[in-house]
Write an enzyme that holds these catalytic residues in place. Sequence first.
Site, PDB file in Angstrom:
ATOM      1  N   ASN A   1      46.094  78.411  31.024  1.00 16.68           N
ATOM      2  CA  ASN A   1      46.375  79.756  31.553  1.00 16.68           C
ATOM      3  C   ASN A   1      47.296  80.525  30.609  1.00 16.68           C
ATOM      4  OD1 ASN A   1      45.174  80.417  34.337  1.00 16.68           O
ATOM      5  ND2 ASN A   1      45.813  78.280  34.543  1.00 16.68           N
TER       6      ASN A   1
ATOM      7  N   ASN B   1      52.515  83.997  40.453  1.00 11.93           N
ATOM      8  CA  ASN B   1      52.011  82.634  40.340  1.00 11.93           C
ATOM      9  C   ASN B   1      50.484  82.656  40.411  1.00 11.93           C
ATOM     10  OD1 ASN B   1      52.117  79.697  40.453  1.00 11.93           O
ATOM     11  ND2 ASN B   1      51.629  79.858  42.637  1.00 11.93           N
TER      12      ASN B   1
ATOM     13  N   HIS C   1      47.368  80.344  41.720  1.00 13.37           N
ATOM     14  CA  HIS C   1      47.061  79.158  42.529  1.00 13.37           C
ATOM     15  C   HIS C   1      45.544  78.968  42.555  1.00 13.37           C
ATOM     16  CE1 HIS C   1      47.676  76.042  45.496  1.00 13.37           C
ATOM     17  NE2 HIS C   1      46.618  76.529  46.119  1.00 13.37           N
TER      18      HIS C   1
HETATM   19  C1  GRF Z   1      45.870  75.528  37.013  1.00 11.00           C
HETATM   20  O1  GRF Z   1      44.751  75.154  37.755  1.00 11.00           O
HETATM   21  C2  GRF Z   1      46.834  76.269  37.874  1.00 11.00           C
HETATM   22  O2  GRF Z   1      46.233  77.139  38.771  1.00 11.00           O
HETATM   23  C3  GRF Z   1      47.460  75.122  38.600  1.00 11.00           C
HETATM   24  O3  GRF Z   1      47.661  74.129  37.604  1.00 11.00           O
HETATM   25  C4  GRF Z   1      46.672  74.293  36.602  1.00 11.00           C
HETATM   26  C5  GRF Z   1      47.365  74.471  35.296  1.00 11.00           C
HETATM   27  O4  GRF Z   1      46.504  74.417  34.205  1.00 11.00           O
HETATM   28  N1  GRF Z   1      48.614  75.521  39.327  1.00 11.00           N
HETATM   29  P1  GRF Z   1      46.967  74.852  32.760  1.00 11.00           P
HETATM   30  O5  GRF Z   1      48.278  74.173  32.445  1.00 11.00           O
HETATM   31  O6  GRF Z   1      47.102  76.359  32.733  1.00 11.00           O
HETATM   32  O7  GRF Z   1      45.884  74.389  31.830  1.00 11.00           O
END
Ligand code: GRF
Length: 211
Positions: A14, A108, A110
């Site tokens: 992300n 955030n 989710h």
């Molecule tokens: C994502 O699915 C986010 O929504 C969740 O943890 C994961 C993190 O993935 N809370 P990354 O570290 O961004 O690859």
Amino acid sequence: MLKIVVCVSGGGTNLQAILDGIDTGRVTNTEVLAVVSNNAGARALQRAKEHGIPGICISPKDYESRDAFNQGFTDELCRLAPDLVVLAGFLVKIPDQAVAAFSNRIVNIHPSLIPSFCGVGYYGLKVHEKVLERGVKVTGATVHFVNEGMDEGPIIAQKAVMVEDEDTPEILQKRVMEQAEWILLPKAIDDIANGRISMVDDKVRRKAGTE
Ligand code: GRF
């Protein structure tokens, strides 16, 4: 220019979507001041380094109590003084004092359609395991402002993703990331940076004509 701090715990895909969004001009008026992680080994810190962005590790393990960590974490955010804190896969509960210091300035991502499959115990792969256990046919992702509750703050944006019969938690997680998370989070930051959303009566409203 919206100055942001991105908090991460793991892979940082992300975070990468945000950095790519800035590099390609899909996210404008935005600068990443620093990446904060509770995990020194997080791939996300490596991604920050590759981008020339300071990476900071603040782990509860390095503090003698949770209260001390909560204060240390909040002090670090205040020192960095971002306009917006972005939780992009950050597995630590945000201290109340940080929520107070950055009221409606923490977002955030989710990986479900809140209020389904969220709250205490719903994080990472567990969310997708529960979705498959329950047999729902549609899931998705949500970007929301952070308040003192767990996944309870005002919702900014949501995107639905279909669940397929043959899905494993891993396959579903990947689809939710590709089809929802990596699109929603950069777009929400761009919307905030460009004044396209505002709060009205504790709900997020989009300015007319800015879809
Ligand atoms: C994502 O699915 C986010 O929504 C969740 O943890 C994961 C993190 O993935 N809370 P990354 O570290 O961004 O690859």
